[in-house]
Design an enzyme around this catalytic site. Sequence first.
Site, short mmCIF file in Angstrom:
data_model
loop_
_atom_site.label_atom_id
_atom_site.label_comp_id
_atom_site.label_asym_id
_atom_site.label_seq_id
_atom_site.Cartn_x
_atom_site.Cartn_y
_atom_site.Cartn_z
N ARG A 250 -9.34 5.88 -8.89
CA ARG A 250 -10.16 6.32 -7.64
C ARG A 250 -11.74 6.32 -7.93
NH1 ARG A 250 -9.56 7.24 -2.37
NH2 ARG A 250 -7.47 7.67 -1.87
N GLU B 107 -10.89 15.30 2.15
CA GLU B 107 -11.76 15.14 1.00
C GLU B 107 -13.18 14.74 1.17
OE1 GLU B 107 -8.34 12.63 -0.33
OE2 GLU B 107 -8.80 13.46 -2.52
N1 LUZ Z 1 -3.22 11.48 -4.97
C1 LUZ Z 1 -2.55 10.54 -5.30
C2 LUZ Z 1 -4.29 11.19 -4.33
O1 LUZ Z 1 -1.55 10.36 -5.68
N2 LUZ Z 1 -3.40 8.95 -5.06
C3 LUZ Z 1 -4.43 9.06 -4.26
O2 LUZ Z 1 -4.89 7.90 -4.24
C4 LUZ Z 1 -4.90 10.24 -4.12
N3 LUZ Z 1 -6.26 10.14 -3.56
C5 LUZ Z 1 -6.91 11.44 -3.22
C6 LUZ Z 1 -6.22 12.53 -3.65
N4 LUZ Z 1 -4.75 12.75 -4.12
MO1 MOS Z 2 -5.52 16.05 -3.20
S1 MOS Z 2 -6.91 15.85 -4.70
O1 MOS Z 2 -5.62 14.98 -1.91
O2 MOS Z 2 -3.89 16.80 -3.62
#
Ligand code: LUZ
Ligand code: MOS
Length: 762
Positions: A316, A719
């Site tokens: 990410r 987020e």
């Molecule tokens: N968790 C995950 C996340 O496993 N994959 C993601 O792309 C993600 N993005 C934001 C927050 N948690």
């Molecule tokens: Mo999250 S960082 O969307 O658990």
Amino acid sequence: MTINPKTKKKKNSLNIDAPLHVTGRTQYLDDLPELAGTLYAKVYYSKVAHGIIKEIDLSKAMAMPGVHRIISYKDIPGENQIGGIIPDEPLLAETEVHFIGMPILLIIAESEKIAHHTCEAITIQIAEKEIITDPIVAHQQQQYLSDPKTFQLGDTTTAFTNCSYIFEGTAETGGQEHVYLEPQGAYAIPNGDKSIKIYSSTQGPTAVQRTVARVLGVTMNQIEVDVNRIGGGFGGKEDQASPWATMVALGTYLTNRPVKYILERGEDLQMTGKRNPYKSRYKIGLDNNYKILAFEGQYFQNGGAAADLSPAILGRTLFHSTNSYYVPNVKTNAYSCKTNLPPNTAFRGFGGPQGMFVIEAAIHHAARAIGVDAQIIQERNLLEEGSEFSYGQKTENCEAQNCWVQAKKNYGFGERKEQVRQFNATNKYIKKGLALMPVCFGISFTNTMMNNARALVHVYSDGSVGVSTGAIEMGQGVSSKMIQVAAGSFGIDYGRIKLETTNTTRVANTSPSAASATADLNGKALQDACSQILHRLKKMIAAEWKCQDLDTIIFEENKIFALDHSQEIQWEALIQLAFQKRINLSAKGHYATPKIHFDNTTSKGHPFAYHVYGTAIFQSTVDCIRGNYEFDSVQIVHDFGSSMNRSVDLGQIEGGLVQGMGWMTMEELIYDEKGVLKSGNLANYKIPDIYSVPKEIAVQYLETAGSDLAILKSKAVGEPPLMYGIGAYFSLCNAILAFNPKATLTYVAPMTAERVLMSLYS
Ligand code: LUZ
Ligand code: MOS
């Protein structure tokens, strides 16, 4: 695409949790009544960051009255392995420890107090090995948790030869402790023969179920995980709720008694991972119109001692390395570096904020060196409709420019700039700084497979409705949104809907409540379930009333009518009738986000259902004698799509903003060279309080067409607002430059008062 904050009819502001919270009736894990015979667990963890276990002395501990068992890895019936993405993390250390806080032994005792004293009576000799805490050192030794990742668009090497300006530098962001109000914890109960039921404070019930089954060596159907709600997660319970649940389950497995463990705050701070700190390098090239032609970034992620979610977080970072800008030539490399810190993990933004900070630093650097305001460069490079990201997806319904332009216009940015200039010209030791922060965040798990959800709906014969989904309520308001979806589908009052706990026996194989996607995924699954029941009811009523077209049958305000008929029937009566006619009043819904795909070998695809946009304007005031500062205002235009719950969504913006500002300004995680957490309590790890939040926070709703892939066109909001906080950093930089135009700016975050002071006089 108009902003209409006041005139538009105020939309729903249901928050079913608010009355419970303010009257103290909300039930969290520790509020569950305890069963007779409950035992209490506690972890003995390593006090050394890296070493070999030489000798364990349990003689004193075992003699304590009230100790049931002291469990080591040898007692584990299944696999001693909890790694979710990469199997590199034991539940309990075997021969080697890799971070301070790594669990070695699990004590099971009659009371929490006995468990505590037993823990203190244990001594373990550990022969220390080399300790690495810096990701760059790990990189030099090729100590990685996973394979490096590269994203590439165009050709940066050629593009740099066409640039009028090229700048290179480094940037650094610190970690961040989640400080969820409710610490980690779980409660396991024997549930028949081999079966165990676990109440867990987790964002990922299925992750808990899978991990427990693996460690106990049983199949997943033996493990039931139930979550009522959790007191905050912020990513810290996406993966890292599993160890504690596994430990109590192990305790229950070995004692056949209920076992409970709720971490004390100090234990939680020591043992759990945090936001990944990053050290990064950038190279940015612009033409003489300040168009960014090329950007290169190298990101060294401090992953800690095990992979946890760090490989996905690393991805990410690359997805968001160009934030809200179109850059035609991009080359970014990221390394997940293995260090002797607790395994770092998901935290709101999931590597995105760490990536965005670097390009914002690069732009600020370029602007300062060229002698223009950073806003000029930011503005000239905002994404347009159809702009390609380095991962191959192109923008659709891009609101980047719209948010930016509206923010500047609606909040009178031009005048403000002049006022700040005058203020700075007439004040010697107090300076103000302005900064704009555009944000573009992709919505979907970057791992395409995870973008699915299910829901179970029962309409009871009295017309009341029970709803189960895979969504975890963690304070973000998803329960309220689920009730809105169900009530809206059936055209009935909210009061007729009961939202059930999130339970793996009712809704299986769930993705964690994460990636801002919980309401979208579970809401769409819930719509699917409701529409199946609706369809059956419509068919029944169409037969009764002899209507041809099911679409003319309307469910509204607790009654059902047909457009071309005079009959109507109350909801309760309809359900009674359906029940008598033996119609199935239950349904299971499923949703998998359409259209998304991503090829990990080429790092290209269409990973996101849609993007969320916004712009924030920051104004700060710095006391140039002391280095202290405050934020006068943060003014935001945010792309909500068509918000389905304005008060819940506003709460997410305000909370995310302040959390992001905390990360950027005051929250400083300090580990010494031995891997000791020096800011291991809430007295010396400072999070924003009511005195440090901006004096003014204004949020305007950019009401747009939304996206069909967003629930009721209401875009994900969890987020994205955190990343507005990055603007706080640069507004402080600009105030510092107003005092000392020659100041050294290191682009190291957080910008604590100490760093501001050092910079002012550098
Ligand atoms: N968790 C995950 C996340 O496993 N994959 C993601 O792309 C993600 N993005 C934001 C927050 N948690
Ligand atoms: Mo999250 S960082 O969307 O658990």
